[in-house]
Motif scaffolding. Structure first.
Motif, PDB file in Angstrom:
ATOM      1  N   LEU A  87       0.806  -1.216   0.000  1.00  0.00           N
ATOM      2  CA  LEU A  87       0.000   0.000   0.000  1.00  0.00           C
ATOM      3  C   LEU A  87       0.844   1.274   0.000  1.00  0.00           C
ATOM      4  O   LEU A  87       0.596   2.191  -0.795  1.00  0.00           O
ATOM      5  N   ILE A  88       1.818   1.358   0.854  1.00  0.00           N
ATOM      6  CA  ILE A  88       2.570   2.607   1.021  1.00  0.00           C
ATOM      7  C   ILE A  88       3.259   3.054  -0.263  1.00  0.00           C
ATOM      8  O   ILE A  88       3.076   4.202  -0.695  1.00  0.00           O
ATOM      9  N   PRO A  89       4.035   2.196  -0.957  1.00  0.00           N
ATOM     10  CA  PRO A  89       4.652   2.691  -2.198  1.00  0.00           C
ATOM     11  C   PRO A  89       3.636   3.012  -3.301  1.00  0.00           C
ATOM     12  O   PRO A  89       3.803   3.999  -4.027  1.00  0.00           O
ATOM     13  N   ILE A  90       2.574   2.221  -3.391  1.00  0.00           N
ATOM     14  CA  ILE A  90       1.553   2.482  -4.412  1.00  0.00           C
ATOM     15  C   ILE A  90       0.868   3.815  -4.138  1.00  0.00           C
ATOM     16  O   ILE A  90       0.642   4.617  -5.048  1.00  0.00           O
ATOM     17  N   PHE A  91       0.567   4.076  -2.880  1.00  0.00           N
ATOM     18  CA  PHE A  91      -0.096   5.334  -2.519  1.00  0.00           C
ATOM     19  C   PHE A  91       0.823   6.533  -2.771  1.00  0.00           C
ATOM     20  O   PHE A  91       0.372   7.573  -3.263  1.00  0.00           O
ATOM     21  N   LEU A  92       2.104   6.403  -2.474  1.00  0.00           N
ATOM     22  CA  LEU A  92       3.044   7.499  -2.736  1.00  0.00           C
ATOM     23  C   LEU A  92       3.173   7.775  -4.231  1.00  0.00           C
ATOM     24  O   LEU A  92       3.250   8.939  -4.651  1.00  0.00           O
ATOM     25  N   ILE A  93       3.175   6.725  -5.044  1.00  0.00           N
ATOM     26  CA  ILE A  93       3.210   6.905  -6.503  1.00  0.00           C
ATOM     27  C   ILE A  93       1.943   7.616  -6.970  1.00  0.00           C
ATOM     28  O   ILE A  93       1.990   8.515  -7.817  1.00  0.00           O
ATOM     29  N   GLN A  94       0.804   7.224  -6.399  1.00  0.00           N
ATOM     30  CA  GLN A  94      -0.461   7.872  -6.751  1.00  0.00           C
ATOM     31  C   GLN A  94      -0.418   9.363  -6.427  1.00  0.00           C
ATOM     32  O   GLN A  94      -0.821  10.184  -7.245  1.00  0.00           O
ATOM     33  N   LEU A  95       0.079   9.705  -5.259  1.00  0.00           N
ATOM     34  CA  LEU A  95       0.164  11.118  -4.875  1.00  0.00           C
ATOM     35  C   LEU A  95       1.096  11.896  -5.802  1.00  0.00           C
ATOM     36  O   LEU A  95       0.803  13.037  -6.181  1.00  0.00           O
ATOM     37  N   PHE A  96       2.208  11.273  -6.209  1.00  0.00           N
ATOM     38  CA  PHE A  96       3.155  11.924  -7.119  1.00  0.00           C
ATOM     39  C   PHE A  96       2.505  12.170  -8.485  1.00  0.00           C
ATOM     40  O   PHE A  96       2.599  13.274  -9.033  1.00  0.00           O
ATOM     41  N   ILE A  97       1.853  11.154  -9.038  1.00  0.00           N
ATOM     42  CA  ILE A  97       1.202  11.308 -10.349  1.00  0.00           C
ATOM     43  C   ILE A  97       0.106  12.359 -10.277  1.00  0.00           C
ATOM     44  O   ILE A  97      -0.049  13.185 -11.181  1.00  0.00           O
ATOM     45  N   LEU A  98      -0.660  12.344  -9.188  1.00  0.00           N
ATOM     46  CA  LEU A  98      -1.732  13.321  -9.022  1.00  0.00           C
ATOM     47  C   LEU A  98      -1.165  14.741  -8.961  1.00  0.00           C
ATOM     48  O   LEU A  98      -1.651  15.643  -9.645  1.00  0.00           O
ATOM     49  N   SER A  99      -0.123  14.930  -8.195  1.00  0.00           N
ATOM     50  CA  SER A  99       0.498  16.246  -8.074  1.00  0.00           C
ATOM     51  C   SER A  99       1.055  16.719  -9.412  1.00  0.00           C
ATOM     52  O   SER A  99       0.844  17.872  -9.821  1.00  0.00           O
ATOM     53  N   LYS A 100       1.752  15.842 -10.086  1.00  0.00           N
ATOM     54  CA  LYS A 100       2.332  16.187 -11.386  1.00  0.00           C
ATOM     55  C   LYS A 100       1.237  16.524 -12.399  1.00  0.00           C
ATOM     56  O   LYS A 100       1.345  17.500 -13.142  1.00  0.00           O
ATOM     57  N   GLY A 101       0.175  15.729 -12.409  1.00  0.00           N
ATOM     58  CA  GLY A 101      -0.933  15.968 -13.334  1.00  0.00           C
ATOM     59  C   GLY A 101      -1.647  17.280 -13.066  1.00  0.00           C
ATOM     60  O   GLY A 101      -1.989  18.015 -13.985  1.00  0.00           O
ATOM     61  N   ILE A 102      -1.873  17.573 -11.792  1.00  0.00           N
ATOM     62  CA  ILE A 102      -2.525  18.834 -11.434  1.00  0.00           C
ATOM     63  C   ILE A 102      -1.638  20.012 -11.831  1.00  0.00           C
ATOM     64  O   ILE A 102      -2.112  20.995 -12.405  1.00  0.00           O
ATOM     65  N   TYR A 103      -0.363  19.902 -11.547  1.00  0.00           N
ATOM     66  CA  TYR A 103       0.578  20.990 -11.861  1.00  0.00           C
ATOM     67  C   TYR A 103       0.592  21.275 -13.359  1.00  0.00           C
ATOM     68  O   TYR A 103       0.522  22.423 -13.776  1.00  0.00           O
ATOM     69  N   GLN A 104       0.663  20.216 -14.163  1.00  0.00           N
ATOM     70  CA  GLN A 104       0.691  20.406 -15.618  1.00  0.00           C
ATOM     71  C   GLN A 104      -0.665  20.854 -16.146  1.00  0.00           C
ATOM     72  O   GLN A 104      -0.740  21.663 -17.060  1.00  0.00           O
ATOM     73  N   GLY A 105      -1.731  20.329 -15.578  1.00  0.00           N
ATOM     74  CA  GLY A 105      -3.068  20.637 -16.070  1.00  0.00           C
ATOM     75  C   GLY A 105      -3.569  22.010 -15.704  1.00  0.00           C
ATOM     76  O   GLY A 105      -4.356  22.609 -16.436  1.00  0.00           O
ATOM     77  N   PHE A 106      -3.134  22.533 -14.581  1.00  0.00           N
ATOM     78  CA  PHE A 106      -3.636  23.820 -14.125  1.00  0.00           C
ATOM     79  C   PHE A 106      -2.836  24.996 -14.642  1.00  0.00           C
ATOM     80  O   PHE A 106      -3.179  26.143 -14.386  1.00  0.00           O
ATOM     81  N   LYS A 107      -1.756  24.736 -15.362  1.00  0.00           N
ATOM     82  CA  LYS A 107      -0.944  25.842 -15.869  1.00  0.00           C
ATOM     83  C   LYS A 107      -1.756  26.795 -16.738  1.00  0.00           C
ATOM     84  O   LYS A 107      -1.521  27.988 -16.739  1.00  0.00           O
ATOM     85  N   ARG A 108      -2.711  26.243 -17.465  1.00  0.00           N
ATOM     86  CA  ARG A 108      -3.489  27.043 -18.409  1.00  0.00           C
ATOM     87  C   ARG A 108      -4.856  27.452 -17.857  1.00  0.00           C
ATOM     88  O   ARG A 108      -5.639  28.081 -18.560  1.00  0.00           O
ATOM     89  N   GLN A 109      -5.179  27.084 -16.653  1.00  0.00           N
ATOM     90  CA  GLN A 109      -6.489  27.394 -16.066  1.00  0.00           C
ATOM     91  C   GLN A 109      -6.498  28.809 -15.498  1.00  0.00           C
ATOM     92  O   GLN A 109      -5.478  29.299 -15.013  1.00  0.00           O
TER      93      GLN A 109
END
Length: 187
Positions: free
Chosen positions: A74-96
Motif C-alpha cells: 500500500l505505502i509505495p503504491i499510494f506514494l506513486i499515486q500522490l506523485f502522479i496526481l500532483s504532477k498531473g494537477i501541476y501540468q493541467g492547471f498551468k493554463r487554467q
C-alpha cells in the motif's frame, strides 16, 4: 463512515485526474493513474478488513499482524499515486484561470477539514474501544509495536487517504497560485 469517505475521495481523485491528467499527458499515464487509484483504494479497504476489532473479555489473536503485508504494498503504491496526481494537477492547471484554481483550493480545504474531523472522531472512538485492551500501544506496560493487528486502521484508513489526497491537491494548487502571482509581479 470511514469507507464512505474513502469512496468519496477516490471519486474526487478520479475526477481531478480525468480533468487534469488525461488531457495533458500521455494516455498511458492516465491509465496508470486509474490502475494505481483503484489498487490503493482497494488496499485501504483491505487494511480495514484485516484489522481486528477489539472485543472486551475475548481472546487475543496470536497470529501476528497480517496488515503489514498489505501495508508493504500500500505505502509505495499510494506514494506513486500522490506523485502522479500532483504532477498531473501541476501540468493541467498551468493554463487554467486563477478563479478556477481558487475554487478547487476551497473545495480541497473543505475535504481536508472534513477528513480531519472524521479522523479525530474515528481515533477517539477506536482508542476508547482499545482502552484496557492488552494490545493498546498507548497503555502503560505494552511492549509491542504501535502498529499492530488492532491499530492498523488508526494510521491507514479512508480518512487519512482523504487527508493526503486533499493536502496534495491544495499544496500543488497553492504552489501554482503563488508561482503565478510571483511571475505576474516580475512583468
Amino acid at each position: 463512515m470511514n469507507s464512505i469517505f474513502l469512496l468519496i475521495i477516490s471519486i474526487y481523485a478520479f475526477f481531478i485526474g480525468n480533468k487534469f491528467i488525461k488531457p495533458n499527458s500521455k494516455k498511458s499515464l492516465f491509465t496508470t493513474f486509474i490502475i494505481i487509484l483503484i489498487t490503493s483504494t482497494l488496499l485501504f479497504f483491505l487494511v480495514d478488513i484485516v484489522t481486528f476489532k477489539p472485543r472486551p473479555n475475548k481472546a487475543v489473536s496470536g497470529n501476528g499482524n497480517i496488515g503489514f503485508i498489505v501495508l508493504y504494498f500500500l505505502i509505495p503504491i499510494f506514494l506513486i499515486q500522490l506523485f502522479i496526481l500532483s504532477k498531473g494537477i501541476y501540468q493541467g492547471f498551468k493554463r487554467q484561470p486563477l478563479s478556477e484554481l481558487i475554487k478547487h483550493i476551497m473545495f480541497g480545504i473543505v475535504l481536508l477539514v472534513m477528513g480531519t474531523i472524521l479522523q479525530i472522531t474515528y481515533v477517539s472512538s477506536k482508542l476508547n474501544a482499545l482502552s484496557n485492551h492488552p494490545y493498546n500501544p498507548f497503555e502503560e506496560g505494552y511492549r509491542g509495536s504501535i502498529i499492530n493487528q488492532y491499530t492498523n486502521t488508526l494510521f491507514f484508513n479512508g480518512n487519512i487517504y482523504g487527508i493526503f489526497i486533499a493536502a496534495v491537491v491544495i499544496g500543488t494548487l497553492l504552489t501554482l497560485r503563488f508561482k503565478r502571482c510571483k511571475d505576474h509581479t516580475k512583468i
